[in-house]
Enzyme design. Structure first.
Site, short mmCIF file in Angstrom:
data_model
loop_
_atom_site.label_atom_id
_atom_site.label_comp_id
_atom_site.label_asym_id
_atom_site.label_seq_id
_atom_site.Cartn_x
_atom_site.Cartn_y
_atom_site.Cartn_z
N LYS A 1 15.69 20.23 24.66
CA LYS A 1 14.23 20.11 24.63
C LYS A 1 13.71 19.35 25.85
O LYS A 1 12.51 19.37 26.13
CB LYS A 1 13.75 19.46 23.34
CG LYS A 1 14.04 17.98 23.18
CD LYS A 1 13.39 17.47 21.89
CE LYS A 1 13.59 15.98 21.73
NZ LYS A 1 12.91 15.48 20.51
N ASP A 2 14.61 18.69 26.60
CA ASP A 2 14.22 18.00 27.84
C ASP A 2 14.31 18.89 29.06
O ASP A 2 13.89 18.50 30.15
CB ASP A 2 15.14 16.79 28.08
CG ASP A 2 14.96 15.69 27.06
OD1 ASP A 2 13.87 15.61 26.47
OD2 ASP A 2 15.92 14.91 26.87
N CYS B 1 5.78 18.79 29.88
CA CYS B 1 5.56 17.64 29.02
C CYS B 1 4.07 17.33 28.85
O CYS B 1 3.70 16.44 28.10
CB CYS B 1 6.28 16.41 29.57
SG CYS B 1 8.05 16.40 29.24
N ARG C 1 12.56 1.65 18.63
CA ARG C 1 11.41 2.10 17.85
C ARG C 1 11.33 1.39 16.50
O ARG C 1 10.23 1.04 16.03
CB ARG C 1 11.46 3.62 17.67
CG ARG C 1 11.35 4.37 18.99
CD ARG C 1 11.25 5.86 18.80
NE ARG C 1 11.48 6.56 20.06
CZ ARG C 1 10.99 7.76 20.34
NH1 ARG C 1 10.25 8.40 19.48
NH2 ARG C 1 11.26 8.33 21.50
N ARG D 1 3.03 16.96 21.88
CA ARG D 1 3.08 17.92 20.77
C ARG D 1 2.87 17.22 19.44
O ARG D 1 2.01 17.62 18.63
CB ARG D 1 4.42 18.66 20.76
CG ARG D 1 4.65 19.51 19.49
CD ARG D 1 6.06 20.03 19.39
NE ARG D 1 7.06 18.99 19.29
CZ ARG D 1 7.46 18.43 18.14
NH1 ARG D 1 6.92 18.80 17.00
NH2 ARG D 1 8.41 17.51 18.13
N ARG D 2 3.68 16.18 19.18
CA ARG D 2 3.55 15.48 17.91
C ARG D 2 2.18 14.83 17.75
O ARG D 2 1.60 14.85 16.66
CB ARG D 2 4.66 14.42 17.80
CG ARG D 2 6.05 15.03 17.57
CD ARG D 2 7.13 13.98 17.70
NE ARG D 2 8.46 14.51 17.36
CZ ARG D 2 9.59 14.00 17.81
NH1 ARG D 2 9.57 12.95 18.64
NH2 ARG D 2 10.75 14.52 17.45
N ARG E 1 7.70 4.59 22.97
CA ARG E 1 8.92 5.14 23.54
C ARG E 1 10.11 4.26 23.21
O ARG E 1 9.97 3.16 22.70
CB ARG E 1 8.78 5.28 25.06
CG ARG E 1 7.71 6.25 25.50
CD ARG E 1 7.79 6.49 27.00
NE ARG E 1 9.05 7.13 27.34
CZ ARG E 1 9.64 7.02 28.53
NH1 ARG E 1 9.11 6.24 29.46
NH2 ARG E 1 10.76 7.65 28.78
#
Length: 319
Positions: free
Chosen positions: A95-96, A255, A167, A143-144, A161
């Site tokens: 996904k990166d 991104c 987190r 996206r989120r 991040r």
């Protein structure tokens, strides 16, 4: 053709980022290669490479990814080492990865895909719809953020991040009440029992393109490494990603683009779902397409064109 195998005196160098998840993915790659060719772990060397996206100061400052670069944030330095011969292959979270590789590099090996779903992370539990009005949620993913605000426009979203431990610390410190991770990451780290999470069904939050997939990049001319990687390549993951990444490429995804997509295979049929959103979450367009597995790339392009035809000229405010 039987490849020339590495040994402890001339190990195969596997390049990776240094995060716990990136290392777990590199170790999985090493272990699969070792098992496929009955080699000791010492026939492989894990080479940690710091990328721009790993800058601790930017992580601590929660700077938006779009301020410091796009998908190349997590790959550029690794690919430079691969091109220069410092490593023999590179392990990436798909996904990166940009939809095109630099000249001289090939990405054609994928490991079996993990859980594709997002995970909602909250010390109090309850899921997205259990959050109080105006609650603060942290994420660095456009996206989120867009999906969350589309479903819950009352919420406040802040940049967030760092790795899993970072987190969780931020949640305990009250920076936000909840955040997101990928189920695949929690699973690969063996932290399903340690991280308070609720898996989010794709029907509620369609995941990122290629989420849960590991890709292995090599030099295009290195046929020996290509022969080795063929032994661990997973064709089903390749076919799913071919459809998803075609969808992303047609949308010119980066991104800075709220795009989600998921391909699933049932027998000889591939189902591809896609979603595009305004960055503020005020509008979301979703659709799906099904067809023969081998037509996945064409289906990805067709679904992207279908959604683009429904979107207005200013739908993507990043353009």
């Amino acid at each position: 053709m039987t490849p020339k195998l590495p040994d402890p005196t001339k190990p195969l160098k596997i390049g990776t980022r240094g995060s716990p998840l990136a290392l777990a993915q590199a170790y999985e790659t090493r272990d699969r290669l070792a098992a496929a060719f009955d080699l000791p772990e010492t026939a492989f060397e894990i080479v940690v490479i710091k990328t721009t996206g790993d800058d601790r100061a930017m992580i601590a400052a929660d700077r938006p990814l779009k301020e410091i670069g796009n998908k190349g944030l997590f790959t550029r330095e690794i690919e430079d080492q691969l091109l220069n011969g410092g490593i023999d292959l590179a392990v990436h979270s798909m996904k990166d990865m940009p939809t095109e590789q630099p000249p001289g590099l090939t990405l054609d090996c994928y490991l079996p895909r993990e859980d594709t779903r997002d995970a909602f992370i909250s010390l109090g539990g309850g899921g997205i719809h259990g959050l109080a009005d105006g609650a603060v949620v942290g994420t660095s993913s456009l996206r989120r953020k867009a999906q969350l605000l589309n479903r819950r426009p009352d919420l406040k979203v802040v940049e967030f991040r760092g790795n899993v431990q970072t987190r969780l610390t931020k949640l305990r410190d009250g920076v936000a009440e909840a955040t997101f991770l990928a189920m695949a990451g929690i699973t690969r780290l063996g932290m399903l029992d340690e991280v308070p999470h609720d898996a989010i069904a794709p029907e509620d939050m369609l995941p990122a393109i290629a989420q849960g997939a590991i890709g292995i990049e090599r030099r295009s001319h290195d046929t020996n490494v290509a022969d080795m990687l063929e032994a661990i390549h997973h064709g089903g993951t390749e076919r799913r990603l071919a459809a998803e990444r075609s969808f992303l490429a047609t949308l010119d995804g980066s991104c800075e683009t709220p795009i989600a997509g998921l391909a699933e295979i049932d027998g000889g049929t591939l189902r591809l779902r896609g979603e595009i959103l305004r960055t503020d979450g005020s509008e979301a367009l979703a659709d799906e397409i099904s067809g023969a597995v081998e037509d996945g790339p064409d289906m990805g392009r067709a679904l992207a064109q279908k959604l683009l035809s429904r979107a207005g000229p200013d739908f993507f405010d990043w353009k």
